[in-house]
Design an enzyme around this catalytic site. Structure first.
Site, PDB file in Angstrom:
ATOM      1  N   LYS A 128       6.625   8.793  -6.279  1.00  0.00           N
ATOM      2  CA  LYS A 128       7.510   8.062  -7.354  1.00  0.00           C
ATOM      3  C   LYS A 128       8.267   9.187  -7.926  1.00  0.00           C
ATOM      4  O   LYS A 128       9.395   8.980  -8.303  1.00  0.00           O
ATOM      5  CB  LYS A 128       6.660   7.216  -8.210  1.00  0.00           C
ATOM      6  CG  LYS A 128       6.302   5.842  -7.550  1.00  0.00           C
ATOM      7  CD  LYS A 128       7.249   5.102  -6.792  1.00  0.00           C
ATOM      8  CE  LYS A 128       6.722   3.908  -6.217  1.00  0.00           C
ATOM      9  NZ  LYS A 128       7.810   2.905  -5.611  1.00  0.00           N
TER      10      LYS A 128
ATOM     11  N   TYR B  85       0.506   8.094  -5.266  1.00  0.00           N
ATOM     12  CA  TYR B  85       1.574   6.925  -5.894  1.00  0.00           C
ATOM     13  C   TYR B  85       2.436   7.722  -6.714  1.00  0.00           C
ATOM     14  O   TYR B  85       3.810   7.847  -6.725  1.00  0.00           O
ATOM     15  CB  TYR B  85       0.673   5.914  -6.393  1.00  0.00           C
ATOM     16  CG  TYR B  85       1.808   4.853  -7.052  1.00  0.00           C
ATOM     17  CD1 TYR B  85       2.487   3.988  -6.002  1.00  0.00           C
ATOM     18  CD2 TYR B  85       1.757   4.689  -8.436  1.00  0.00           C
ATOM     19  CE1 TYR B  85       3.208   3.078  -6.538  1.00  0.00           C
ATOM     20  CE2 TYR B  85       2.678   3.750  -8.800  1.00  0.00           C
ATOM     21  CZ  TYR B  85       3.541   2.940  -8.074  1.00  0.00           C
ATOM     22  OH  TYR B  85       4.490   2.065  -8.533  1.00  0.00           O
TER      23      TYR B  85
HETATM   24  P1  NAP Z   1       4.308  -6.456  -4.506  1.00  0.00           P
HETATM   25  O1  NAP Z   1       4.483  -7.823  -5.285  1.00  0.00           O
HETATM   26  O2  NAP Z   1       2.897  -5.892  -4.007  1.00  0.00           O
HETATM   27  O3  NAP Z   1       5.543  -6.310  -3.691  1.00  0.00           O
HETATM   28  C1  NAP Z   1       5.437  -5.026  -2.609  1.00  0.00           C
HETATM   29  C2  NAP Z   1       6.421  -5.456  -1.395  1.00  0.00           C
HETATM   30  O4  NAP Z   1       6.353  -4.400  -0.557  1.00  0.00           O
HETATM   31  C3  NAP Z   1       6.112  -6.639  -0.806  1.00  0.00           C
HETATM   32  O5  NAP Z   1       7.128  -7.490  -0.252  1.00  0.00           O
HETATM   33  C4  NAP Z   1       5.335  -6.283   0.703  1.00  0.00           C
HETATM   34  O6  NAP Z   1       5.638  -7.079   1.660  1.00  0.00           O
HETATM   35  C5  NAP Z   1       6.351  -4.955   0.775  1.00  0.00           C
HETATM   36  N1  NAP Z   1       5.631  -3.964   1.485  1.00  0.00           N
HETATM   37  C6  NAP Z   1       4.197  -3.334   1.579  1.00  0.00           C
HETATM   38  N2  NAP Z   1       3.945  -2.529   2.394  1.00  0.00           N
HETATM   39  C7  NAP Z   1       4.981  -2.611   3.354  1.00  0.00           C
HETATM   40  C8  NAP Z   1       5.324  -2.232   4.414  1.00  0.00           C
HETATM   41  N3  NAP Z   1       4.263  -1.396   5.275  1.00  0.00           N
HETATM   42  N4  NAP Z   1       6.434  -2.417   5.297  1.00  0.00           N
HETATM   43  C9  NAP Z   1       7.224  -3.292   4.628  1.00  0.00           C
HETATM   44  N5  NAP Z   1       7.136  -4.103   3.592  1.00  0.00           N
HETATM   45  C10 NAP Z   1       5.990  -3.558   2.841  1.00  0.00           C
HETATM   46  O7  NAP Z   1       4.516  -5.227  -5.625  1.00  0.00           O
HETATM   47  P2  NAP Z   1       5.891  -5.069  -6.647  1.00  0.00           P
HETATM   48  O8  NAP Z   1       5.379  -4.816  -8.054  1.00  0.00           O
HETATM   49  O9  NAP Z   1       7.051  -5.991  -6.522  1.00  0.00           O
HETATM   50  O10 NAP Z   1       6.357  -3.729  -6.045  1.00  0.00           O
HETATM   51  C11 NAP Z   1       7.686  -3.276  -6.081  1.00  0.00           C
HETATM   52  C12 NAP Z   1       7.963  -1.995  -6.170  1.00  0.00           C
HETATM   53  O11 NAP Z   1       7.951  -1.629  -7.671  1.00  0.00           O
HETATM   54  C13 NAP Z   1       7.000  -1.001  -5.577  1.00  0.00           C
HETATM   55  O12 NAP Z   1       7.939   0.057  -5.150  1.00  0.00           O
HETATM   56  C14 NAP Z   1       6.237  -0.599  -6.558  1.00  0.00           C
HETATM   57  O13 NAP Z   1       5.791   0.686  -6.648  1.00  0.00           O
HETATM   58  C15 NAP Z   1       7.261  -0.599  -7.872  1.00  0.00           C
HETATM   59  N6  NAP Z   1       6.710  -0.712  -9.250  1.00  0.00           N
HETATM   60  C16 NAP Z   1       5.813  -1.813  -9.430  1.00  0.00           C
HETATM   61  C17 NAP Z   1       5.020  -1.874 -10.695  1.00  0.00           C
HETATM   62  C18 NAP Z   1       4.151  -3.026 -11.358  1.00  0.00           C
HETATM   63  O14 NAP Z   1       3.598  -2.725 -12.241  1.00  0.00           O
HETATM   64  N7  NAP Z   1       4.116  -4.052 -10.304  1.00  0.00           N
HETATM   65  C19 NAP Z   1       5.506  -0.923 -11.746  1.00  0.00           C
HETATM   66  C20 NAP Z   1       6.251   0.038 -11.439  1.00  0.00           C
HETATM   67  C21 NAP Z   1       6.915   0.094 -10.068  1.00  0.00           C
HETATM   68  P3  NAP Z   1       4.546  -7.234   2.962  1.00  0.00           P
HETATM   69  O15 NAP Z   1       3.120  -7.075   2.442  1.00  0.00           O
HETATM   70  O16 NAP Z   1       4.953  -8.709   3.313  1.00  0.00           O
HETATM   71  O17 NAP Z   1       5.071  -6.409   3.867  1.00  0.00           O
END
Ligand code: NAP
Length: 264
Positions: free
Chosen positions: A161, A157
């Protein structure tokens, strides 16, 4: 009606939902992409009630065939609505919280396919479309603090990133003679479904940011043409750790993760 549209990946949950709301609040039409179609449809209905057009496109971005066909599906709708795509948000991303030795090749590959390959492919498609229509255009790539801070138990991961950050910085530079900007947002912990999917068990009060705040700040940074953006004062301060010597830096990042997340 505004004839500009944005495509947001990962729009069925967390930061992606809030980015789509933020863009719709600014009058942009939105194409919502993820695998869970019902969630996309319900968000599309919510956004249409705000007076914009919204399209739900279910797509597994880690599947090369579905990925390759995505922009064509989007283009058919854009043409029918006489709209142009001026914003791309590569937000979908996954990671697994565990030691590398405990993970399978398939799981690592899936994260690379989504976090790296899908993001790069969609940037290719978007840049070609933006150059063809010539309107000011913006790419927002969601990375993570883990891009800047090497994070044990998140090795694939963190590395994907780091790719997103470096790719965004250089792409923005390469596109400086065009009217296409590239922004990379690097959030720290955000309260979403991410941890549950990553297999992270949180310890009590975590002090994480709300996804609506992260989304608002990321969209602001994108329209301001900021290349790398870290939301939140605490996250900004923690980026200073990257200047420490490597062994100390990795140890410190590991310890700080274990303040909020159960060990594996
Ligand atoms: P989340 O709530 O788990 O959302 C992830 C999204 O990605 C969901 O809409 C999921 O939709 C989609 N997704 C996953 N696998 C997919 C696939 N194979 N094809 C198409 N869509 C897919 O997580 P989030 O925190 O909002 O994450 C969004 C971004 O922020 C990510 O890039 C993550 O790395 C980044 N981020 C998150 C955090 C944190 O602490 N939450 C911190 C830093 C960065 P489906 O399952 O419906 O496909």
């Amino acid at each position: 009606m505004n004839k500009h549209a944005a495509l947001v990946t990962g729009a069925s949950s967390g930061i992606g939902v809030d980015i789509a709301r933020e863009l719709a609040g600014r009058g942009m039409n939105v194409i919502l992409v993820a695998r869970r179609r019902e969630r996309l449809e319900s968000l599309a209905a919510e956004l249409e009630a705000m007076g914009v057009k919204a399209l739900a496109l279910d797509c597994d971005l880690a599947d090369r065939q579905q990925l390759n066909g995505l922009m064509q599906r989007a283009a058919e709708w854009l043409d029918a609505e006489a709209m142009v795509l001026t914003v791309l948000v590569n937000n979908a991303g996954t990671g697994v919280w565990d030691w590398f030795a405990n993970q399978t090749r398939e799981i690592s590959q899936r994260d690379i396919d989504l976090n790296v390959t899908a993001l790069t492919t969609l940037c290719h498609d978007f840049v070609a479309m933006a150059k063809a229509h010539g309107k000011p255009a913006h790419i927002l790539n969601i990375a993570s603090l883990a891009a800047m801070l090497p994070t044990p138990r998140f090795v694939v991961y963190s590395a994907t990133k780091a790719y997103v950050q470096r790719f965004s910085e250089i792409l923005d530079y390469e596109l400086r003679q065009t009217n296409i900007s590239v922004t990379c947002s690097c959030p720290g912990g955000v309260l979403t479904e991410f941890m549950q999917h990553a297999g992270q068990e949180l310890k009590g009060d975590t002090g994480m940011m709300a996804s609506a705040d992260v989304a608002r700040l990321a969209v602001q940074a994108m329209f301001a043409g900021q290349v790398v953006h870290v939301p939140g004062m605490l996250n900004k301060l923690s980026t200073l750790v990257r200047f420490l010597p490597r062994p100390l830096k990795i140890r410190l990042v590991e310890k700080s993760m274990l303040v909020t997340v159960q060990d594996k």
